[in-house]
Design a protein around this motif. Structure first.
Motif, mmCIF file in Angstrom:
data_model
loop_
_atom_site.group_PDB
_atom_site.id
_atom_site.type_symbol
_atom_site.label_atom_id
_atom_site.label_comp_id
_atom_site.label_asym_id
_atom_site.label_seq_id
_atom_site.Cartn_x
_atom_site.Cartn_y
_atom_site.Cartn_z
ATOM 1 N N ILE A 14 0.851 -1.192 0.000
ATOM 2 C CA ILE A 14 0.000 0.000 0.000
ATOM 3 C C ILE A 14 0.889 1.247 0.000
ATOM 4 C CG2 ILE A 14 -1.839 1.265 1.180
ATOM 5 C CD1 ILE A 14 -2.598 -1.322 2.591
ATOM 6 N N GLU A 15 0.500 2.209 -0.829
ATOM 7 C CA GLU A 15 1.104 3.538 -0.809
ATOM 8 C C GLU A 15 -0.014 4.535 -0.517
ATOM 9 O OE1 GLU A 15 4.172 2.446 -4.486
ATOM 10 O OE2 GLU A 15 2.308 3.528 -4.844
ATOM 11 N N GLU A 16 0.167 5.338 0.506
ATOM 12 C CA GLU A 16 -0.838 6.357 0.792
ATOM 13 C C GLU A 16 -0.193 7.735 0.777
ATOM 14 O OE1 GLU A 16 -2.775 5.885 4.572
ATOM 15 O OE2 GLU A 16 -0.906 5.823 5.714
ATOM 16 N N GLU A 17 -0.825 8.638 0.048
ATOM 17 C CA GLU A 17 -0.387 10.018 -0.022
ATOM 18 C C GLU A 17 -1.191 10.802 1.017
ATOM 19 O OE1 GLU A 17 0.214 9.579 -4.858
ATOM 20 O OE2 GLU A 17 -1.420 10.803 -4.059
ATOM 21 N N LEU A 18 -0.484 11.360 1.989
ATOM 22 C CA LEU A 18 -1.149 12.076 3.079
ATOM 23 C C LEU A 18 -0.671 13.520 3.110
ATOM 24 C CD1 LEU A 18 -0.883 9.369 5.887
ATOM 25 C CD2 LEU A 18 -2.816 9.813 4.370
ATOM 26 N N LEU A 19 -1.583 14.419 3.419
ATOM 27 C CA LEU A 19 -1.252 15.840 3.499
ATOM 28 C C LEU A 19 -0.601 16.166 4.836
ATOM 29 C CD1 LEU A 19 -4.547 17.338 2.016
ATOM 30 C CD2 LEU A 19 -2.392 16.890 0.823
ATOM 31 N N LEU A 20 0.276 17.142 4.821
ATOM 32 C CA LEU A 20 0.859 17.706 6.032
ATOM 33 C C LEU A 20 0.165 19.032 6.327
ATOM 34 C CD1 LEU A 20 4.626 17.002 5.348
ATOM 35 C CD2 LEU A 20 3.370 16.199 7.352
ATOM 36 N N GLN A 54 2.941 17.293 1.455
ATOM 37 C CA GLN A 54 2.439 15.930 1.278
ATOM 38 C C GLN A 54 3.589 14.942 1.468
ATOM 39 O OE1 GLN A 54 1.425 14.834 -2.857
ATOM 40 N NE2 GLN A 54 -0.659 14.446 -2.114
ATOM 41 N N LEU A 55 3.278 13.786 2.026
ATOM 42 C CA LEU A 55 4.238 12.694 2.120
ATOM 43 C C LEU A 55 3.596 11.421 1.585
ATOM 44 C CD1 LEU A 55 5.712 13.248 5.699
ATOM 45 C CD2 LEU A 55 6.931 13.578 3.530
ATOM 46 N N GLU A 56 4.438 10.521 1.102
ATOM 47 C CA GLU A 56 3.949 9.197 0.710
ATOM 48 C C GLU A 56 4.473 8.174 1.709
ATOM 49 O OE1 GLU A 56 3.396 7.399 -3.444
ATOM 50 O OE2 GLU A 56 5.312 6.547 -2.793
ATOM 51 N N LEU A 57 3.543 7.408 2.273
ATOM 52 C CA LEU A 57 3.880 6.331 3.206
ATOM 53 C C LEU A 57 3.708 5.006 2.484
ATOM 54 C CD1 LEU A 57 3.395 8.814 5.011
ATOM 55 C CD2 LEU A 57 2.317 7.294 6.674
ATOM 56 N N ARG A 58 4.659 4.091 2.665
ATOM 57 C CA ARG A 58 4.654 2.828 1.932
ATOM 58 C C ARG A 58 4.777 1.667 2.906
ATOM 59 N NH1 ARG A 58 9.485 5.476 -1.471
ATOM 60 N NH2 ARG A 58 8.269 6.951 -2.728
ATOM 61 N N SER A 59 3.979 0.660 2.664
ATOM 62 C CA SER A 59 3.996 -0.505 3.553
ATOM 63 C C SER A 59 5.079 -1.503 3.193
ATOM 64 C CB SER A 59 2.645 -1.213 3.490
ATOM 65 O OG SER A 59 2.474 -1.864 2.237
ATOM 66 N N GLY A 60 5.588 -1.444 1.957
ATOM 67 C CA GLY A 60 6.415 -2.546 1.471
ATOM 68 C C GLY A 60 5.538 -3.748 1.153
ATOM 69 N N ARG A 61 6.145 -4.781 0.620
ATOM 70 C CA ARG A 61 5.418 -5.991 0.247
ATOM 71 C C ARG A 61 5.087 -6.799 1.494
ATOM 72 N NH1 ARG A 61 5.584 -8.263 -4.782
ATOM 73 N NH2 ARG A 61 7.563 -7.251 -5.261
#
Length: 362
Positions: A14-20, A54-61
């Motif tokens: 999962i990649e989520e783009e979240l606002l700061l 904005q930042l992108e948070l990634r879960s990895g596989r």
């Protein structure tokens, strides 16, 4: 395109783009670089996106939707630990038109040269889900399946009813903003992996774009990772919703790959209307599936029935159960409108910030 085989069946990333935002006013905060300098997690887990707010948070596989969301929860907590305030929403409800500071990196400068003022309207934040696939044949089946069913996921995720301080009249204003970009649409139905590669190479050859990641189809194959990538869902404040959407995407990918969900190839214009109704009406939309218009809730019930029959991923059962609660609440957009009706847009911003920061989700 990279010659990377599909070999990680039904893993989830999962990649989520979240606002700061500013913790006091909840206005957009162009503080991404400052936050990235403070966090202890690597850039593979927390990184820039297009906008400085904005930042992108990634879960990895990961091996399940639940594990993927746990990784995101850790990343969200780390940003909070260093003083960052995140907002999980497709479009900031009250930001002004033009309040969009771009990150100074080569990829984003190049994108800005391509798209001009479109990128300077306001940040848009999406939730992307990658599902690993076992082989190229399964990849094609899954791509063709999601081509038709993607409005189900985008309608469930629709969660940006407010833009520029007013109600947009849409469940997802973000979907309207991003539709202005080329190839932000359903991909063509393809008969083989070679046909998919040919379609991508045709776009690259005619445009001069540097690589396939600039082909922004709403759902696409990502051979670098061996996944199908779902790109057109709004970012979510509540991690329970993220888990539910990721679990649904994973289950559907397996069902498409194994031929358990019916797919009827439909014209691009038909799918465009289906997607628009999902963006406009959210969980109340009517979708074009299997050659006829059906309420989103009926499409969802049919899909869940297929997934229950196979019960392939029991570890995601709890996440899937959240879908019923999401629909009952009127979807993410319905929840936001209800909050704004009680507390105003300032109260909505406060609630979104609280939900995004909440650890663990309850």
């Amino acid at each position: 395109m990279p010659d990377t085989p599909f070999r990680h069946p039904f893993t989830v990333g999962i990649e989520e783009e979240l606002l700061l935002v500013d913790p006091g006013s909840f206005a957009l905060s162009a503080s991404a670089e400052e936050i990235l300098d403070r966090v202890s997690l690597g850039r593979d887990l927390i990184d820039h996106e297009l906008y400085a707010g904005q930042l992108e948070l990634r879960s990895g596989r990961q091996t399940s939707a639940t594990h993927a969301v746990e990784a995101l929860q850790t990343a969200r907590a780390e940003i909070g630990r260093v003083g960052g305030q995140l907002l999980g929403v497709g479009v900031h409800p009250t930001s002004r038109f033009g309040d969009a500071v771009l990150v100074e990196e080569d990829r984003y400068r190049y994108a800005s040269s391509l798209f001009g003022g479109l990128m300077h309207r306001t940040p848009e934040s999406a939730l992307h889900v990658h599902v690993g696939l076992p082989d190229e044949r399964s990849a094609v089946r899954t791509l063709n399946g999601f081509r038709e069913y993607l409005p189900l996921l985008s309608g469930l995720a629709a969660g940006s009813p407010y833009w520029f301080g007013s109600d947009s009249g849409l469940a997802s204003s973000r979907a309207s903003l991003v539709s202005a970009y080329p190839t932000r649409c359903a991909p063509p139905h393809v008969s083989s992996y070679a046909a998919y590669e040919e379609a991508v190479e045709g776009i690259l050859g005619s445009t001069g774009l540097p690589d396939y990641t600039y082909v922004y189809w709403d759902v696409r194959l990502h051979p670098r990772y061996g996944t199908v990538e779902l790109r057109e869902m709004d970012a979510q404040a509540d991690l329970r919703a993220v888990a539910a959407l990721a679990a649904l995407a994973r289950g559907m990918a397996a069902a498409f790959a194994e031929g358990r969900l019916p797919v009827t190839p439909q014209a691009g214009d038909v799918l465009a209307w289906s997607g628009f109704r999902a963006a406009r009406d959210g969980v109340d939309a009517e979708l074009s599936v299997a050659g006829r218009r059906q309420p989103l809730v009926e499409v969802l019930d049919g899909v869940l029935g297929v997934l229950r029959q196979s019960h392939e991923f029991p570890e995601d059962d709890e996440a899937l159960a959240e879908l019923a609660r999401l629909v009952e609440a009127g979807g993410t957009a319905g929840r936001q409108r209800a909050t704004a009706g009680r507390l105003g847009l300032r109260g909505l911003l406060a609630e979104l910030a609280d939900l995004t920061a909440r650890q663990p989700p309850t």
